[in-house]
Write a protein that holds these residues in place. Structure first.
Motif, mmCIF file in Angstrom:
data_model
loop_
_atom_site.group_PDB
_atom_site.id
_atom_site.type_symbol
_atom_site.label_atom_id
_atom_site.label_comp_id
_atom_site.label_asym_id
_atom_site.label_seq_id
_atom_site.Cartn_x
_atom_site.Cartn_y
_atom_site.Cartn_z
ATOM 1 N N ALA A 54 70.908 -8.150 61.504
ATOM 2 C CA ALA A 54 72.293 -8.040 61.040
ATOM 3 C C ALA A 54 72.736 -6.583 61.029
ATOM 4 N N ARG A 55 71.835 -5.687 60.588
ATOM 5 C CA ARG A 55 72.217 -4.277 60.503
ATOM 6 C C ARG A 55 72.362 -3.670 61.894
ATOM 7 N N GLU A 56 71.488 -4.068 62.835
ATOM 8 C CA GLU A 56 71.628 -3.555 64.193
ATOM 9 C C GLU A 56 72.943 -4.009 64.815
ATOM 10 N N LEU A 57 73.279 -5.284 64.613
ATOM 11 C CA LEU A 57 74.542 -5.793 65.154
ATOM 12 C C LEU A 57 75.730 -5.047 64.560
ATOM 13 N N ALA A 58 75.701 -4.839 63.254
ATOM 14 C CA ALA A 58 76.813 -4.151 62.592
ATOM 15 C C ALA A 58 76.918 -2.710 63.070
ATOM 16 N N TYR A 59 75.765 -2.062 63.304
ATOM 17 C CA TYR A 59 75.775 -0.676 63.763
ATOM 18 C C TYR A 59 76.303 -0.573 65.187
ATOM 19 N N PRO A 78 81.176 -3.949 61.968
ATOM 20 C CA PRO A 78 80.969 -5.112 61.092
ATOM 21 C C PRO A 78 81.727 -6.367 61.525
ATOM 22 N N LEU A 79 82.999 -6.247 61.906
ATOM 23 C CA LEU A 79 83.788 -7.433 62.217
ATOM 24 C C LEU A 79 83.241 -8.149 63.450
ATOM 25 N N ARG A 122 77.668 -11.670 54.319
ATOM 26 C CA ARG A 122 78.090 -11.030 53.069
ATOM 27 C C ARG A 122 77.469 -9.637 52.940
ATOM 28 N N TYR A 123 76.217 -9.497 53.384
ATOM 29 C CA TYR A 123 75.553 -8.195 53.321
ATOM 30 C C TYR A 123 76.258 -7.188 54.228
ATOM 31 N N ILE A 124 76.581 -7.597 55.447
ATOM 32 C CA ILE A 124 77.244 -6.688 56.392
ATOM 33 C C ILE A 124 78.545 -6.159 55.805
ATOM 34 N N GLU A 125 79.278 -7.007 55.127
ATOM 35 C CA GLU A 125 80.573 -6.577 54.579
ATOM 36 C C GLU A 125 80.397 -5.517 53.494
ATOM 37 N N ARG A 126 79.242 -5.522 52.834
ATOM 38 C CA ARG A 126 79.002 -4.532 51.772
ATOM 39 C C ARG A 126 78.292 -3.284 52.284
ATOM 40 N N TRP A 127 77.598 -3.424 53.400
ATOM 41 C CA TRP A 127 76.746 -2.338 53.906
ATOM 42 C C TRP A 127 77.587 -1.215 54.502
ATOM 43 N N GLU A 128 77.271 0.010 54.127
ATOM 44 C CA GLU A 128 77.941 1.165 54.712
ATOM 45 C C GLU A 128 77.184 1.561 55.977
ATOM 46 N N VAL A 129 77.794 1.346 57.109
ATOM 47 C CA VAL A 129 77.131 1.596 58.388
ATOM 48 C C VAL A 129 76.834 3.087 58.521
#
Length: 405
Positions: free
Chosen positions: A305-310, A314-315, A340-347
């Motif tokens: 999830a974090r790799e995708l968001a980075y 996030p969207l 939900r985690y991605i929306e809170r995580w600061e990339v």
């Protein structure tokens, strides 16, 4: 039937506008969606009124009262009034003289019933007296509201022939207001005349489609549209498998508590192929942002999830996870928890730049970009390692780059 017009009258500038248009002489009434939604107890955003006065006189009356009048659709009798900051669409009563399914030539009238006869659905042909709240209903719209039913006024074929977009509006209004199966006569007419959608601008089709997909639960209505060939003339890519993907997405949205995203829902309806998504986006005249998002959503989610968001933002990451039922988080999170985690995580940002590598002794040139990519990939693989672990990654790749040089 009557309804309470007080909330409308409490809006700044509305009493003054009504007075300017001779409300005491029945010169103006609330009309359409505002009346419909007020009767349903739903929020009313846009306020529309109808008047017996022709556009030049409307402009004159408004300006005499110090109200701004903008001739936004004067050839069809529509003036946008701005009264103490409140925007109201003022439309002269009219009848369609000639139409080709895309645009109409109109004649103005003072007959409220004649104006009602040219409207699309019974629930939209409701007029309310601002003084008493009494509702004038010429085509059984109140009964249809009570029955949660959307019906064309008169012959559905004739109404669709006047404006082909009414096919898509029929289904959008059904998804928003109705319960059960669509009105049989209206559905049959829409299916028979679906090919007329080809004559419409793609922008109008896109706007109506996205409005439908923005509703809380459009799945049942979309399924009916697909079953009856409504999409075939303009979006043949939508098939039964796409409708099932939409159902799965809606279930995920409810589980995750996500906002309704019409572009994501359109992506669910289309095959998982970025080329198809780009072609559809081009056909519908989407903006570059919409095109990019639709084509990105067509790619299944891979990676954490974090790799995708980075990598995506996030969207876009949420789009892919939401549309990939088989995706599993390496952390053990469910798809809903991951979103939900991605929306809170600061990339985070990569802690080193090309200039830093040059300052560390790497010669300027293509090796800088290659080394930076290698550092970034390992940093991500190690779950965005920081401090000493990151320093070790940088030193290792710098050493490799020096040896290659």
């Amino acid at each position: 039937m009557t309804f309470d017009p007080a909330p409308f009258l409490a809006r700044p500038g509305v009493p003054e506008l009504l007075a300017a248009l001779k409300v005491e002489a029945d010169g103006v009434r609330f009309v359409g969606g505002a009346v419909r939604d007020a009767i349903l107890g739903a929020p009313v955003s846009d306020l529309d009124v109808a008047t017996v006065f022709e556009p030049p006189r409307v402009i004159g009356y408004l300006e005499e009262a110090g109200i701004k009048a903008v001739p936004t659709g004067i050839e069809h009798g529509t003036i946008t009034a701005v009264s103490k900051g409140t925007v109201v669409e003022v439309t002269t009563l009219r009848a369609d003289v000639e139409t080709d399914g895309r645009r109409a030539t109109v004649a103005f009238t003072t007959d409220w019933a004649q104006d009602a006869a040219r409207r699309d659905f019974t629930i939209n042909a409701l007029y309310a007296d601002p003084r008493t709240g009494e509702v004038a209903d010429f085509h059984g719209g109140l009964d249809d509201l009570a029955a949660r039913r959307v019906r064309f006024i008169g012959d559905p074929h004739a109404r669709i022939a006047e404006d082909h977009l009414r096919i898509l509006r029929f289904f959008r209004f059904h998804a928003r207001f109705a319960e059960g199966a669509p009105d049989a006569d209206g559905l049959a007419a829409c299916a028979e005349m679906a090919n007329t959608l080809k004559s419409l601008s793609r922008e109008r089709i896109a706007d109506e489609l996205l409005k439908l997909l923005a509703l809380p639960d459009p799945h049942a209505t979309v399924a009916v549209m697909q079953d009856h060939g409504i999409f075939d003339p303009v979006l043949p890519e939508i098939d039964a498998a796409g409708v099932e993907r939409l159902r799965q997405l809606l279930a995920f949205e409810r589980e995750a508590g996500r906002k309704f995203r019409p572009i994501r829902r359109l992506a669910a309806l289309l095959p998982r192929d970025p080329d198809v998504a780009r072609e559809v986006a081009s056909r519908l005249k989407f903006s570059k942002e919409q095109r990019d998002r639709l084509s990105s959503a067509a790619v299944p989610a891979e990676g954490s999830a974090r790799e995708l968001a980075y990598r995506l933002g996030p969207l876009y990451a949420i789009d892919r996870i939401a549309l990939t039922p088989w995706w599993e988080s390496a952390s053990g999170r469910s798809r809903a928890d991951a979103v939900r985690y991605i929306e809170r995580w600061e990339v985070p940002r990569l802690p080193v730049k090309g200039g830093d590598l040059i300052a560390m002794g790497l010669a300027p040139g293509p090796a800088v970009a290659r080394t930076l990519r290698a550092i970034e990939n390992e940093w991500i693989e190690h779950d965005f390692a920081d401090d000493s672990a990151f320093d070790a990654i940088v030193e290792r790749h710098l050493a490799n780059a020096r040896r290659e040089a």
